[in-house]
Design an enzyme around this catalytic site. Structure first.
Site, PDB file in Angstrom:
ATOM      1  N   ARG A  73       0.830  -1.210   0.000  1.00  0.00           N
ATOM      2  CA  ARG A  73       0.000   0.000   0.000  1.00  0.00           C
ATOM      3  C   ARG A  73       0.862   1.257   0.000  1.00  0.00           C
ATOM      4  O   ARG A  73       0.560   2.214  -0.706  1.00  0.00           O
ATOM      5  CB  ARG A  73      -0.939  -0.011   1.220  1.00  0.00           C
ATOM      6  CG  ARG A  73      -2.073  -0.975   1.026  1.00  0.00           C
ATOM      7  CD  ARG A  73      -2.956  -1.131   2.252  1.00  0.00           C
ATOM      8  NE  ARG A  73      -4.097  -1.961   1.891  1.00  0.00           N
ATOM      9  CZ  ARG A  73      -5.113  -2.251   2.708  1.00  0.00           C
ATOM     10  NH1 ARG A  73      -5.126  -1.772   3.937  1.00  0.00           N
ATOM     11  NH2 ARG A  73      -6.099  -3.001   2.283  1.00  0.00           N
ATOM     12  N   TYR A 118      -6.642  -0.688  -6.570  1.00  0.00           N
ATOM     13  CA  TYR A 118      -5.954  -1.929  -6.146  1.00  0.00           C
ATOM     14  C   TYR A 118      -5.200  -1.763  -4.835  1.00  0.00           C
ATOM     15  O   TYR A 118      -5.012  -0.673  -4.364  1.00  0.00           O
ATOM     16  CB  TYR A 118      -5.138  -2.555  -7.265  1.00  0.00           C
ATOM     17  CG  TYR A 118      -3.924  -1.881  -7.850  1.00  0.00           C
ATOM     18  CD1 TYR A 118      -3.245  -0.845  -7.245  1.00  0.00           C
ATOM     19  CD2 TYR A 118      -3.422  -2.372  -9.071  1.00  0.00           C
ATOM     20  CE1 TYR A 118      -2.112  -0.300  -7.827  1.00  0.00           C
ATOM     21  CE2 TYR A 118      -2.287  -1.829  -9.658  1.00  0.00           C
ATOM     22  CZ  TYR A 118      -1.641  -0.794  -9.026  1.00  0.00           C
ATOM     23  OH  TYR A 118      -0.522  -0.266  -9.587  1.00  0.00           O
ATOM     24  N   GLU A 119      -4.876  -2.878  -4.229  1.00  0.00           N
ATOM     25  CA  GLU A 119      -4.331  -2.901  -2.856  1.00  0.00           C
ATOM     26  C   GLU A 119      -5.266  -2.202  -1.881  1.00  0.00           C
ATOM     27  O   GLU A 119      -4.820  -1.617  -0.893  1.00  0.00           O
ATOM     28  CB  GLU A 119      -2.933  -2.265  -2.799  1.00  0.00           C
ATOM     29  CG  GLU A 119      -1.884  -2.972  -3.618  1.00  0.00           C
ATOM     30  CD  GLU A 119      -1.636  -4.409  -3.175  1.00  0.00           C
ATOM     31  OE1 GLU A 119      -1.936  -4.738  -2.019  1.00  0.00           O
ATOM     32  OE2 GLU A 119      -1.162  -5.200  -4.006  1.00  0.00           O
ATOM     33  N   GLY A 120      -6.553  -2.314  -2.118  1.00  0.00           N
ATOM     34  CA  GLY A 120      -7.542  -1.688  -1.236  1.00  0.00           C
ATOM     35  C   GLY A 120      -7.984  -0.348  -1.771  1.00  0.00           C
ATOM     36  O   GLY A 120      -7.170   0.568  -1.875  1.00  0.00           O
ATOM     37  N   GLN A 143      -8.979   2.006   2.524  1.00  0.00           N
ATOM     38  CA  GLN A 143      -7.937   2.753   3.247  1.00  0.00           C
ATOM     39  C   GLN A 143      -8.570   3.612   4.338  1.00  0.00           C
ATOM     40  O   GLN A 143      -8.050   3.718   5.451  1.00  0.00           O
ATOM     41  CB  GLN A 143      -7.141   3.666   2.298  1.00  0.00           C
ATOM     42  CG  GLN A 143      -6.527   2.977   1.092  1.00  0.00           C
ATOM     43  CD  GLN A 143      -5.617   1.833   1.455  1.00  0.00           C
ATOM     44  OE1 GLN A 143      -4.853   1.908   2.418  1.00  0.00           O
ATOM     45  NE2 GLN A 143      -5.710   0.732   0.714  1.00  0.00           N
TER      46      GLN A 143
END
Lengths: 596, 596
Positions: free
Chosen positions: A297, A438-440, A445
């Site tokens: 992240r 992506y990656e949350g 977040q």
């Protein structure tokens, strides 16, 4: 379409805001002095500018292609990856004992920025490999570390993260991939994983997939997920490659951007089961995955800063070259380069200040991570770790949200030419659009910022940061001149808005969770604006002190900070109002599902 | 990927905010009553939803293609264009004497919105034809009108606007295309025009190019530009087609979006000169072009609203279908459809309220245009014309700027699927990106807003609008309940911010033009937010009065208005601060060219 890494700006942030000197004095970083940093950054700038940047547009025109289960990457990528590996770039921040360079994250971070600015699609492969290395170092056995980590660092092999399934996106509780124990310590995996970045490619001899899956007797939900290592080719005890494992790339996605980066659908176990090996303990997979995800992240936040800077550089070049229209102030009778038009100046300054603000915050976060890992005092380590973890969702969420706006301004700056693909500005607009997903997603977040980062310690870390901001505000008050006055005014108002928002979040999250979570993304953006603005205020103070040493460089820092105050920080009270509105969540949730 | 025109919402705006009843009572609109409006909108909704909407995604996958000077449009477009023409849709607002339907702009406007929501790439062909019709009606001779207008309205032929040249983008003073008089009243044209929308295609038998060019003895700059009609095929006196004229399409552009719409490079006069005919008087071309451009700018504003609504509809459908994660308030133990998550609700409400706000303002502007053309009293006409012209750059600039944000939220709403082209959300993000650029960038609109629209009458029109807003604020103060309180608070603050900004613009534009123009785009956005918010306040009042008649529909209007107040209008003071900053333009122009 060239890229010149802003090494001087990067070093300014590292030295003046992130205290590189202190980081270099930490135990374990004896070789990481200012000269090292300068040398590493110069070398990285050269490699990324010369080798990877020219391949970026090519990757967009000529993306990765799938055929019969195999993926061919863009022409030139394979050779560039060999050069990347030979240069030791995968190992910058990884331990020396596994053939890494063992440098601080603060030095690795600008390298990651450059890599992504030069070629985001290419950079995704090392980004995911970093995650795999991190997970193995955290939870792998000594044997696993010895067998896999040096080959991941050398670039002989690469790594992936396999989380998502068709029914399990953000909600990993829904993961269904099965792992059946074989009695010999190994497992067989069965299932489908989607959105797997570099899940298949031709850059390296093997791919080490880290896969979330469930053992047969695992509990429901996230507490029943384990982490497995599944190599594309089975690995013999001596590290040589054995048979092809039962994992197949059945397709890759046709995406809006980052087209050179293959996004694979991976099928595990269609021919008897894919051999996999447990990493760490059963049912603790999510915990390990979060370790690599936090690293990833942060890195995605850096991608935002990187693509924003690339878009900025391209826009500046065009603005200095394109001649159109006479100036509004009548200072010339002939058409001038468009950089002389006030609105063009406003767009460029916006792109620049957003990028510098996000970069400053990210590098400061990286320094906290180094302090959290290397300070001798345990309590001090914990306090820096808490700040780092508080900042990660903000670095990820804010840097990526602003990158979309910056890339969009980059298109706008080019007028009609910006809409033509050959110009190249549109690629950044398309590439940047994945970063808030992506990656949350930004909402994920923001939930992390509220739940784990603000609430878990009752707002203590947030308050500690606000107290530090107050010190900066006090320092601003002692200076004279418009830049300081503007920054003092807007940082004061902004930090008050952030403080009241945190108070609202802490007070209401239990009693009225919908009201709080309806404002989660605005809270993250507010935090991003105020914390970046704080770094710009610190930059303003530092630049003002050094102004005489290098007038052009430092006066630009001062003007950029003032612009941030007047054009970005000035939005903070409005965002606060939208979060802490008189009506709580009623404005958002008043509409019933059937009314949409 | 379907599109259902929001006919009920459109009629609400037409009746309650744009006073359709008054428009229908104007001389010349005797047939334009409420039933007519409903019938036309229903028919348009059917045609656009069934015929054009399904071709939108196809156009993106299978764009217009160039070969040997000819352009083949997307499969299905030709037949759809025939149906469009047969349905009389090109002529909705054009005069009955040229075979149009002679309906008010207020009724034509929702039709244009639907057309663009269904298929923006397709809609561009009629949009440019509208411009050509407008120019001919304004400046053409009777013979020219008779010869060309009915065939443009019937769809037998289509029209284009030829302004841009490689060196002449926003700055038309640089136009170099030559027109040489032939002694018989005709001219021969020589030059290159770029970015010509539907400059070549296979939808109609002939293309009527309206071209800016210079005669041999024309003065320098914009005062030496004339407007010419250059048909693709020469037209005989009886309207039949003659020889192919000397205008060639040498290529079409490879664009980020609106791929089905061919963007041509046209070469005039490579084989002896293209036969052209003067429209109106020599050297008054820019003036005529502005007439068609104002119509086109309004229409591009509608494109923004249209693509925003299409993106919104798609996002709502996905949010009601996609199941992921348990609700934040613990109200369910199982994953729910994502529309139950507060941040998803926030994104949808943002998309919806921005779209409704911009639509309301645009329709109100259309009504002013009708009043300006059809009221018996000359002074009243002039006053409505001034308001309409004040609103055009705002409708164009604000509706398109917000459409990019809305389309971007539409991608975000879909998570990872949003980034996959097959999903379709990304197309709106790409398509929308042209809207702030063509027909004058947002900066050009903002310059127009400041120069011609705010300054020319010393701020009088702007003040008149502010006075009307005050009346709405007074009406809000008399009502009880949170929606009114929120709207009262934020509309009051917003209109104060707009008033102070206008004061700043009027006071400073002469003495400090750079300071004013550095804030031009923020001023336009502020005006867009406050004027749309004003319409939402009027919608709130109207919906509240009618609530009992249709609880679900009107309570949604109330909630949407409240959301606009708390989440959009709340940003107004921050924007004001960024324009009227203590430092004037110093923040923006403090950086020298070499410091970028």
């Amino acid at each position: 379409m060239s890229y010149a890494a802003p090494v001087k700006d990067m070093l300014f942030v590292m030295k003046e805001l992130a205290d590189l000197e202190r980081i270099a004095a930490l135990p374990g970083f004896e070789d990481a002095n200012l000269d090292t940093a300068q040398a590493v950054l110069d070398e990285a700038a050269k490699f990324n500018g010369e080798v990877l940047a020219p391949l970026n547009f090519e990757g967009d025109k000529n993306p990765s292609a799938w055929r019969d289960g195999e993926v061919t990457t863009t022409p030139g990528f394979k050779d560039a990856f060999r050069q990347f590996s030979d240069g030791g770039w995968q190992g910058v921040m990884h331990p020396v004992e596994y053939e890494g360079q063992g440098l601080p994250k603060l030095i690795a971070t600008p390298c990651i920025e450059m890599l992504n600015a030069a070629n985001m699609s290419f950079a995704l492969c090392p980004l995911l490999t970093d995650g795999a290395i991190e997970a193995l170092l955290t939870a792998g056995t000594d044997a696993q570390k010895q067998l896999y980590v040096p080959k991941l660092i050398s670039g002989e092999w690469t790594g992936t993260m396999n989380l998502t399934e068709p029914q399990a996106g953000s909600d990993l509780a829904q993961v269904r991939t099965r792992a059946e124990p074989q009695g010999d310590g190994s497992y067989k995996l069965f299932g489908t994983k989607i959105f797997i970045t570099y899940g298949e490619h031709d850059l390296a001899k093997n791919i080490v997939h880290l896969v979330l899956a469930r053992t047969p007797d695992a509990p429901e939900g996230v507490k029943g997920i384990s982490l497995f290592l599944v190599p594309k080719f089975n690995v013999n005890a001596d590290g040589s490659l054995g048979d092809r494992n039962d994992v197949q790339c059945v397709s890759i996605e046709h995406k809006l951007g980052i087209k050179a980066s293959p996004t694979a659908v991976l099928q595990y176990g269609d021919h008897g089961g894919a051999a996999g090996y447990l990493i760490g303990e059963e049912n603790r997979g999510l915990e390990y995955m979060f370790i690599m995800m936090n690293a990833a992240r942060f890195a995605v936040g850096m991608q935002g800063i990187a693509v924003a800077d690339r878009a900025y550089q391209k826009a500046v070049a065009y603005a200095k070259e394109r001649v159109q229209s006479r100036p509004a102030d009548g200072s010339a009778k002939q058409p001038v380069t468009i950089i002389h038009h006030p609105d063009v100046r406003r767009m460029l300054a916006t792109m620049r200040t957003l990028t510098e603000g996000a970069r400053s915050l990210a590098y400061v976060a990286a320094a906290h991570s180094d302090l959290a890992r290397h300070l001798p005092d345990e309590k001090a380590r914990a306090s820096h770790q808490a700040i780092y973890e508080f900042l990660v969702p903000i670095v990820k969420g804010w840097s990526t949200e602003m990158s979309i706006d910056v890339a969009s301004l980059g298109v706008q700056m080019h007028g009609g030419m910006g809409y033509i693909e050959e110009t190249g500005a549109a690629q950044y607009y398309r590439d940047a659009r994945i970063l808030t997903i992506y990656e949350g997603t930004t909402a994920i977040q923001a939930n992390d910022l509220i739940g784990r980062k603000t609430m878990r310690d009752g707002g203590a870390t947030a308050q500690a940061l606000l107290a530090q901001i107050d010190q900066t505000i006090a320092a601003l008050a002692e200076r004279e001149g418009q830049p300081f006055a503007s920054m003092h005014r807007h940082l004061s108002a902004g930090s008050l808005s952030l403080a009241r928002t945190i108070e609202f979040v802490v007070a209401k999250v239990k009693s009225d969770p919908n009201a709080v979570f309806a404002g989660s993304v605005p809270y993250l953006k507010l935090a991003g604006i105020v914390l970046s603005g704080w770094q710009m205020a610190r930059a303003l103070l530092a630049a003002s002190d050094k102004r005489a040493e290098d007038e052009s460089f430092y006066s630009a820092k001062i003007a950029t900070a003032q612009f941030f105050a007047e054009h970005v920080l000035s939005m903070a009270p409005g965002i606060e109002a939208s979060i802490v509105s008189a009506s709580g969540d009623q404005g958002i949730l008043a509409l019933r599902e059937d009314q949409f």
